[in-house]
Structure formats: C-alpha cells, structure tokens
Design an enzyme around this catalytic site. Structure first.
Site, PDB file in Angstrom:
ATOM      1  N   ARG A   1     -12.635   6.826  -1.093  1.00  0.00           N
ATOM      2  CA  ARG A   1     -11.161   5.622  -1.008  1.00  0.00           C
ATOM      3  C   ARG A   1     -12.063   4.910  -1.949  1.00  0.00           C
ATOM      4  NH1 ARG A   1      -7.196   7.835   2.296  1.00  0.00           N
ATOM      5  NH2 ARG A   1      -6.257   5.816   2.493  1.00  0.00           N
TER       6      ARG A   1
ATOM      7  N   HIS B   1      -3.168  -5.739   2.266  1.00  0.00           N
ATOM      8  CA  HIS B   1      -3.356  -5.366   3.393  1.00  0.00           C
ATOM      9  C   HIS B   1      -4.064  -7.372   4.647  1.00  0.00           C
ATOM     10  CE1 HIS B   1      -1.881  -1.647   4.350  1.00  0.00           C
ATOM     11  NE2 HIS B   1      -3.105  -1.189   3.372  1.00  0.00           N
TER      12      HIS B   1
ATOM     13  N   CYS C   1       1.012  -1.151   0.163  1.00  0.00           N
ATOM     14  CA  CYS C   1      -0.169  -0.405  -0.432  1.00  0.00           C
ATOM     15  C   CYS C   1       1.340   1.133   0.084  1.00  0.00           C
ATOM     16  CB  CYS C   1      -0.989   0.334   1.263  1.00  0.00           C
ATOM     17  SG  CYS C   1      -2.500   1.179   0.668  1.00  0.00           S
TER      18      CYS C   1
HETATM   19  N1  GLN Z   1      -2.216   6.939   2.346  1.00  0.00           N
HETATM   20  C1  GLN Z   1      -1.961   6.012   1.613  1.00  0.00           C
HETATM   21  C2  GLN Z   1      -2.619   6.446   0.483  1.00  0.00           C
HETATM   22  O1  GLN Z   1      -4.206   6.499   1.455  1.00  0.00           O
HETATM   23  C3  GLN Z   1      -2.202   4.398   1.483  1.00  0.00           C
HETATM   24  C4  GLN Z   1      -3.014   3.929   2.550  1.00  0.00           C
HETATM   25  C5  GLN Z   1      -2.885   2.215   2.906  1.00  0.00           C
HETATM   26  O2  GLN Z   1      -1.178   2.028   3.296  1.00  0.00           O
HETATM   27  N2  GLN Z   1      -3.189   2.049   3.536  1.00  0.00           N
HETATM   28  O3  GLN Z   1      -3.625   5.961  -0.627  1.00  0.00           O
END
Ligand code: GLN
Length: 247
Positions: free
Chosen positions: A131, A197, A97
C-alpha cells in the site's frame, strides 16, 4: 440572515469517512461562521436522491474497499447524473482517496471492477505491491493559484490519468497517484480528486479558502482574512513532517 450561504452535500458520510475526513466539513463550517457566511450541510446516503442544482460543494471522503463497494452502485444509480449537472454548472466536487477513485472511471481489484462516475478521466487499479502509505506534500496548481498541500496517504489503488487529464499537482514528497509518475490527484474544472487525508483541509487553510471561495463563485482574496496562526502551524508542521519546508 447572511448575504451568502455555503451549501454543502456530503455523499455517504457514514461510510466514506476514513481518517475522520468529515473534519474537512467542520473546518469549512467554522471558517464560514467566523466570516458571517451561512453554512448548510446536507447528507446523501444510499437510496436517497441527490440534487444536482442546489449545492455549492459536493463532497465524498475516503473509505476502505469494503465501504466503497457499499456505495459505488448507489452512486451510479442515484448520483451520477446529479454530479454531472453540478460539475457542468461549475459547482465544486471534491473527492478524497476512496471518493477520488469513485469520481474516476473505475477501480479494479483483481477480477472485480468498481465503476465510478467518470467525472475525472482516471482509472485506479489495486495492483500487487505494498500500500502507498505515509506523509505527503504536493504543489497544487488551481487555476493559476499555486498552493502547497500537506497530508497523509494510505491507498492500495494506483491511479493513472487519461491522456489530457490534469493532475491536481506535483508530488514533492510521498507517493501520490501511483508512486512513480510524480503526480497527485486530478482536476477538471472545479472537480477535484486527491489522495490527501489529514483531514485535508484543517492542515491546508489556503486550499480550504480556495474551495470555499470557488464554491461561492468569488475570488479567494475577497474572503475576510482570519487568524490562521494555528492552522498555519499545522500546515507548516505537516510539510516539515513530510520532509518539505523550512526547519
Ligand atoms: N480503498 C481505497 C484504496 O485502498 C481507498 C483508501 C482510502 O480512502 N484511504 O486504494
């Protein structure tokens, strides 16, 4: 003393550890222990040097935008060259990520541009829009090994692959790199980036062993089999929750 030892370095484990991504390392440690393989874990935090020759696996977990900002500059200053050397000699480099985004060329948030180490030809942009969150399943292709991976994703960034950049796999369920290309992650040689994850490895023991074997320079089939009833159940459940697989 074990004949083999898996030598891992975790980059910025204090900040790049969202969703307990450190669990990936615990899982590898346990699998080494069960097999009588030595396990060495080092950490590189901001300001500390990184040895590009010593380790078999270079690992960077996920983080919030804030956490990525904290380490991105340091990664360029003290990590870029060493990671390049490591990739060059075939060591495994795994980014999850936020870590994946930092292995790419850049992560743009409005006017701000966080530069990455460019081991993967990918660019990430934090665009307007929701998101990308949820359970995800992909079909990964690693040097001829087809491995189904299950996990959980939560990222604001949309990642696009450069021309000729191979994805890690094809999205079976979920969003993947950008929510519309049908691709997830990226892989170049033994450098791998993924949005999954879970933590990723406890839910995907086959992938964990692929990484372990590749880092040690052996074939996965050469690893002693383990009793994977529980990890296999977790894997099957994660696939089912993502909407893939039997049952
Ligand atoms: N900050 C990054 C995003 O929102 C990665 C997030 C994460 O590692 N879950 O795209």
């Amino acid at each position: 003393m074990p004949a083999e030892t898996l030598r891992i370095v975790a980059l910025y484990p204090r900040v790049m550890n969202i969703y307990a991504d450190r669990g990936n390392l615990l899982f590898l440690e346990q699998r080494c222990r069960w097999r009588g393989i030595g396990f060495e874990l080092a950490a590189k935090e901001a300001g500390e040097p990184l040895d590009g020759e010593h380790h078999d696996l270079y690992y960077i977990g996920g983080g919030q935008d804030r956490d990525q900002r904290l380490c991105a500059h340091d990664l360029l200053e003290t990590g870029r060259e060493a990671l390049g050397q490591a990739a060059e000699r075939g060591a495994v480099v795994l980014g999850v990520c936020g870590g994946y985004q930092l292995l790419g060329r850049s992560y743009a948030l409005g006017d701000e541009r966080i530069e990455g180490v460019a081991l993967l030809d990918v660019e990430t942009v934090r665009e307007d829009g929701p998101r990308l969150i949820g359970n995800v399943a992909i079909e990964a292709n690693l040097g001829g090994h087809r491995i189904d991976l299950a996990g959980f994703e939560n990222h604001g960034g949309r990642t696009r692959l450069g021309l000729g950049q191979r994805p890690l796999g094809r999205v079976l369920k979920g969003h993947g790199n950008d929510g519309d290309s049908g691709m997830e992650g990226a892989v170049t040689g033994n450098v791998i980036g993924t949005y999954l994850h879970g933590p990723l490895l406890p839910k995907n023991p086959q992938f964990a062993d692929w990484l372990l074997a590749t880092a040690l320079g052996i074939e996965p089939a050469a690893l002693a089999p383990l009793d994977d009833r529980f990890p296999d159940l977790a894997h099957g459940d994660a696939l089912r929750v993502a909407g893939v697989g039997a049952g």
